[in-house]
Enzyme design. Sequence first.
Site, short mmCIF file in Angstrom:
data_model
loop_
_atom_site.label_atom_id
_atom_site.label_comp_id
_atom_site.label_asym_id
_atom_site.label_seq_id
_atom_site.Cartn_x
_atom_site.Cartn_y
_atom_site.Cartn_z
N LYS A 114 -17.72 46.98 10.15
CA LYS A 114 -16.63 46.33 9.41
C LYS A 114 -15.31 46.26 10.18
O LYS A 114 -14.24 46.30 9.59
CB LYS A 114 -16.43 47.03 8.04
CG LYS A 114 -17.69 47.00 7.19
CD LYS A 114 -17.55 47.74 5.90
CE LYS A 114 -18.88 47.69 5.13
NZ LYS A 114 -18.86 48.46 3.89
N ASP A 116 -23.17 42.69 1.98
CA ASP A 116 -21.89 43.40 2.02
C ASP A 116 -20.85 42.47 2.62
O ASP A 116 -20.86 42.20 3.82
CB ASP A 116 -22.03 44.66 2.88
CG ASP A 116 -20.80 45.56 2.81
OD1 ASP A 116 -19.70 45.02 2.57
OD2 ASP A 116 -20.94 46.78 3.01
N GLU A 165 -13.93 27.22 -1.35
CA GLU A 165 -13.32 26.29 -0.40
C GLU A 165 -13.96 24.91 -0.53
O GLU A 165 -15.10 24.70 -0.11
CB GLU A 165 -13.47 26.78 1.04
CG GLU A 165 -12.82 25.83 2.05
CD GLU A 165 -13.05 26.23 3.49
OE1 GLU A 165 -12.75 25.40 4.38
OE2 GLU A 165 -13.52 27.35 3.74
N HIS A 177 -10.73 17.11 4.16
CA HIS A 177 -10.07 18.12 3.33
C HIS A 177 -9.17 17.47 2.28
O HIS A 177 -9.03 17.99 1.18
CB HIS A 177 -9.29 19.10 4.21
CG HIS A 177 -10.15 20.19 4.76
ND1 HIS A 177 -10.41 21.35 4.07
CD2 HIS A 177 -10.85 20.30 5.92
CE1 HIS A 177 -11.20 22.14 4.78
NE2 HIS A 177 -11.48 21.50 5.91
#
Length: 407
Positions: free
Chosen positions: A231, A306, A102, A402
């Site tokens: 998760k 993770d 990004e 951006h």
Amino acid sequence: MADATPASLAARVRDGEIRFHELEEHADADTAAAARRRLVAETADADVDALGEYAFDAADAHGSNIENMVGAVQVPMGVAGPVAVDGGALSGERYLPMATTEGALVASINRGCSVVNDAGGATARVTKSGMTRAPVFRVADVAEAEALVSWVRDNEETLREAAESTTSHGELLEVTPYVVGNNVYLRFRYDTKDAMGMNMVTIATREACDAIEDATDASLVALSGNLCSDKKPAAINAVEGRGRSVSADVEIPREVVEERLHTTPEAIAEINTRKNLVGSAKAGGLGFNAHVANAVAAMFLATGQDEAQVVEGANAITTAEATPDGDLYCSVSLASLEVGTVGGGTKLPTQAAGLDILGVRGGGDPAGSNGDALAEAIAVGALAGELSLLAALGSRHLSSAHADLGR
């Protein structure tokens, strides 16, 4: 095995002599991966040659980090900072390693780090630690459920001995029961030191469950009953924490806010309230923040964590207020940041380099201190990111940043 080539192995898979997942039994790991690339390229009609460029030992990764390996994906890595950190486990100036695709992200967090430095640095502390696993048991009725809860409370030492017999590092801290009809959930919480510890606590909890079944009428239905909760977005992690609960804060003088961030403490505080707090509440969000997941995900990828546990890592609350003196106080509190500096992806060379940049690779002295230090670094990165984004919204520079960097 010595005569095996990617072409010959691929042909044997096509002919049904060997299975796709068995290639490492017939060749070294690099050759097996190359054979799979050939097969995938043929089936998908895709150019996958770039996947064959990697800097780690495929034999080390096979079985411990990946199955059916075809190669590796490369993600650009940058650093923000250095940023000054006054932590319980991490002190001094540190570069923050971040892997992302990004554009504008690292630049934004870097700007936040610079402003934090102008304010004298950030403070960070781990306030709670403990990796959880919550099995679910079936009982006959609520009377038997209460009996199981009583047994667990009376026999926690028995459970501790069973669980800790499987690990030389983990320590069982507590077992908290939850009853739903004829279901009993036991949320085991462990100190896993410098390991993230999911595998450790799963194995330990299985041993404790065996002790419960031997001594009671309860039947184990699933080793994970989702009350852990791993998760997945979960309010229990926001309230009770999971992994490490860590907070970072900074007080920024008004003149720094105005000169460096081109806005005011009052504007940032109002945006935080209306956006991060009220807006998130209206949306039914668990994370009351602007983009904590960005810093968490980028630093997870850079240090071998993770990546699926970014779900819990984004479970954070950002606060901002103008102080009585007219300065800006800002904090970020991450309730359930699951990180480690040993095991899993931390062993891979590029990820180990990310940990080395922070000075936290491997086991800490005392045990657990490197894991705490990594959590504090991520919290400071998240704080810098929140400051920068809130200021960009306050100065109305978000879209231009951006446009310049993120396309």
